[in-house]
Design an enzyme around this catalytic site. Structure first.
Site, PDB file in Angstrom:
ATOM      1  CD  GLU A 180      -2.808   1.442   0.424  1.00  0.00           C
ATOM      2  OE1 GLU A 180      -3.236   2.587   0.241  1.00  0.00           O
ATOM      3  OE2 GLU A 180      -3.223   0.446  -0.186  1.00  0.00           O
ATOM      4  CG  ASP A 181       1.318   2.977   3.180  1.00  0.00           C
ATOM      5  OD1 ASP A 181       0.443   3.509   2.474  1.00  0.00           O
ATOM      6  OD2 ASP A 181       1.112   2.591   4.337  1.00  0.00           O
TER       7      ASP A 181
END
Length: 738
Positions: free
Chosen positions: A76-77
């Site tokens: 996600e990051d």
């Protein structure tokens, strides 16, 4: 921030053979990928996955789950990809990390439909692999612990989400300690004033009773050891702020009225020792009546097992006691995290859990509800009901245990056994006695359901039941009953439309035309006609595309007939029921027979009513079926340009089951004492019922009454009009139409 070797040591303490290389690789990879990223608090971002991993090591989870915790934010990051994680750590870990990534931005407190859909995703992901839930809950717990660094708006939103979904879900999965902490943290931000007040009062109580918990622990411990339970461990605690606040709210108590702020656990070696400890304690101290529960013989649905009792114990202090084995304590602390499935068969005192545990069973049944086609809002309601309710345990006549939410009725019980049993329920015996279906069930009740093959669950049951399964089933049955009614009406309308066109209607002729009508199946198409959503002429043209509308020329002198023109210009004739002198000639299809149909949702009457003897006409209304109007009703003028909605109808009374019908009267009467009584007596003498009455003054000496009366037929109504006109106190009386 936890170092690499510290993480490995934490895991090896409870699992010496853990895969150290996997943990080291995941630690280094997460550290490299998150690099210089920062959290809202200013801490390095890597501190978050490390803390999530630390929470999971406290639950003694396997190294694969710890690795997933370290990696859960990488896709996600960071620049990490699923393919890269699969290659480095294996497809199993990659699948879990990707599953958590999809759940990363769930927003469970936005619009209701979106909230429900996101909850579906969460539960589906959990059902695929419960480790998704364990990492998600640990992730949420650490975020809640650091929530003070977020804006006030975000704190409120995340806290509400946690209180609504994650805390109850943790409790439902048996992770009670995590639930308690999540609720306490949410309470702190959702209601800061109440949190501060309760916390302050608890601190004052603790200071006032300094040493009391240790004193009670010692006294309980000495008593148990003196009676041969030398391995018993006693641990006391003060209740947490949210637990205290919830009890004050639910019981309407002040803080001073709370008498059981302290709770103690007695942990022993085996099940027989639990009952020995119970006997020792009950012999020594007085028991509080009604405060005993045996969750060892009847475990909760989340696998929780303990004996609960409340005593007036040492120092005359009222205290709650939980008595359990060490294995029960582990399950009570960690729930499904204590699951043998993820502990390579480690079983404690031999009470191994399987994937068919009660917690898993609840989750499986919840997922099954997804497949039943309920809309998202119903699913959300169902799941929240299941998450929040405390339970009672009841039995079938054959001894099968049924767990239900507190406040459940025999109807809930019937649907819990099987949907078909619930749908056909007409009565119930509770402990051998016939009782109302609204009776609230208690622990230990034996319930026998009385059934009937012709029963259809009333829609009103939805307000009685408390389980999501029962509500969903009742709504479904109600929808099916309404659909059946509309389908019956639609079938009759289509038969007459096809007959007027010289065609024969059958369900089979509709099948090839379904795609042109935009309907899924034949029953849906027929029901749509009954609901007024689909014109019967459109169905005719869809079935016979080459059919040409026949133009009918009607002579002006053709008395007693009414010309109807469809939207396409087609002209056809029906008996003219708008003229009082119309003859009852039978040509073409018979009019639809209409009865009172009390409670029938496919046919209803105009607000001012209609009575047998009136000339009547039916108007198709979307989602209402047919509305019956007297032919004199002014409201019919509004439908003059929509002839396709006009349905020729006739009365078809059942003499064996006579019904009253409503008509509306407007009376101008003298404004003097006794007038209303005189009118009411005249109505009663003719065996007529007054449904409603409204009065208003139109002049100093006169009042106007609008009365809805219920009569058997037009003859009786006319008798009433004649008698009212003869009364001295009545100026005028007339029947009114919409």
């Amino acid at each position: 921030m936890m170092r690499q070797y510290e993480l490995v040591e934490r895991v090896q303490k409870y699992k010496p053979e853990a895969n150290e290389a996997l943990l080291n690789k995941a630690y280094v990879y997460a550290m490299q990928k998150h690099g210089q990223q920062k959290r809202a608090s200013g801490d390095p971002y890597i501190s978050h996955p490390l803390e999530v991993a630390a929470i999971l090591t406290d639950m003694h989870l396997d190294e694969s789950t710890i690795a997933v915790a370290l990696l859960h934010d990488t896709i996600e990051d960071t620049t990490a990809t699923r393919a890269e994680i699969d290659e480095l750590f294996g497809e199993d870990i990659g699948r879990l990390v990707e599953g958590l990534t999809k759940l990363k931005r769930l927003d469970l407190v936005t619009k209701k439909a979106k909230q429900a859909e996101n909850l579906r995703k969460l539960l589906l992901a959990i059902s695929d692999d419960v480790r998704v839930l364990l990492v998600k809950l640990a992730d949420r717990l650490h975020n809640m612990r650091t929530l003070e660094h977020m804006s006030q708006e975000k704190r409120a939103r995340i806290s509400e989400e946690t209180m609504d979904i994650y805390a109850p879900l943790a409790g439902r999965m048996g992770m009670q300690d995590m639930r308690d902490e999540l609720e306490d943290l949410s309470f702190r931000y959702m209601n800061p004033e109440a949190y501060e007040t309760v916390t302050k009062r608890l601190a004052e109580l603790s200071a006032r009773n300094e040493g009391l918990i240790a004193k009670i622990e010692d006294e309980l411990q000495d008593l148990l050891v003196a009676n041969g339970l030398i391995d018993a461990v006693v641990k006391g605690r003060q209740k947490k702020p949210y637990s205290v606040f919830r009890k004050m709210q639910s019981k309407s108590l002040s803080f001073e009225q709370l008498s059981d702020v302290y709770g103690f656990r007695i942990v022993v070696g085996d099940i027989p020792s639990c009952y020995r400890a119970l006997g020792i304690v009950h012999t020594r101290w007085r028991v509080v009546p009604g405060r005993f529960k045996d969750y060892i013989s009847t475990p909760k649905q989340n696998d929780y097992r303990s004996i609960h009792t409340t005593i007036v114990g040492p120092s005359r202090q009222r205290i709650e006691l939980q008595i359990r084995t060490r294995r029960m304590h582990e399950i009570a602390e960690y729930g499904i995290a204590a699951h043998a499935l993820y502990k390579d068969g480690e079983g404690g005192d031999g009470e191994l859990l399987s994937k068919e545990s009660n917690a898993y069973s609840w989750l499986r049944h919840t997922i099954e509800a997804l497949a039943e086609g309920d809309n998202p809002e119903e699913f959300l309601e169902h799941t929240k009901l299941e998450l929040f309710q405390d339970q009672v345990f009841c039995f079938t006549p054959k001894g099968k245990l049924i767990a239900l939410p507190r406040g459940a009725t025999p109807i809930d019980f019937a649907y819990a056994v099987h949907t078909n049993i619930g749908d056909t329920t007409v009565g119930a015996k509770i402990n051998g006695r016939i009782m109302p279906l609204v009776t609230r069930l208690n622990n230990g009740d034996e319930v026998e359901i009385i059934r009937s093959g012709v029963q259809v669950p009333p829609a009103a049951w939805e307000e009685i039941v408390v389980t999501g399964k029962a509500r969903a089933a009742i709504r479904r049955a109600t929808r099916m009953a309404i659909r059946k009614q509309y389908a019956g009406l639609g079938h009759r309308i289509l038969e007459r439309t096809f007959e007027r066109a010289g065609k024969v209607f059958s369900r089979d002729v509709l099948k090839p035309a379904l795609h042109r009508l935009g309907q899924k199946d034949v029953e849906d198409a027929i029901a749509s006609v009954g609901r007024g959503e689909l014109s019967s002429l459109d169905v005719l043209r869809a079935v016979f595309p080459d059919y040409k509308d026949e133009r009918v020329t009607v002579k002006p002198a053709d008395e007693g007939w009414f010309n109807m023109r469809s939207a396409s210009g087609m002209i056809f004739k029906i008996p003219d029921r708008r003229k009082e002198g119309a003859e009852e000639e039978e040509a073409g299809p018979d009019p639809l027979p209409i009865r009172g149909l009390s409670g029938n949702m496919e046919v209803h009457f105009a607000p001012s009513g209609a009575v047998p003897g009136d000339r009547i006409i039916g108007i198709m209304e979307k989602d209402k079926g047919i509305t019956i109007y007297p032919i004199q009703a002014p409201a019919l003028q509004h439908f003059d340009d929509q002839p396709e909605r006009w349905i020729d109808v006739r009365w078809d009374l059942d003499e064996a089951n006579k019904s009253r019908f409503m008509a509306r009267l407007v009376i101008n009467a003298l404004n003097e004492p006794g007038t209303l009584a005189t009118v009411a007596q005249a109505v009663a003498r003719l065996d007529i019922n007054i449904r409603s009455l409204d009065m208003g003054r139109v002049a100093t000496d006169f009042s106007e009454m609008t009365i809805d009366v219920e009569v058997w037929d037009l003859r009786q109504l006319n008798q009433l009009l004649i008698q009212l006109k003869e009364l001295d106190c009545i100026s005028t009386v007339k029947r009114v139409y919409d």
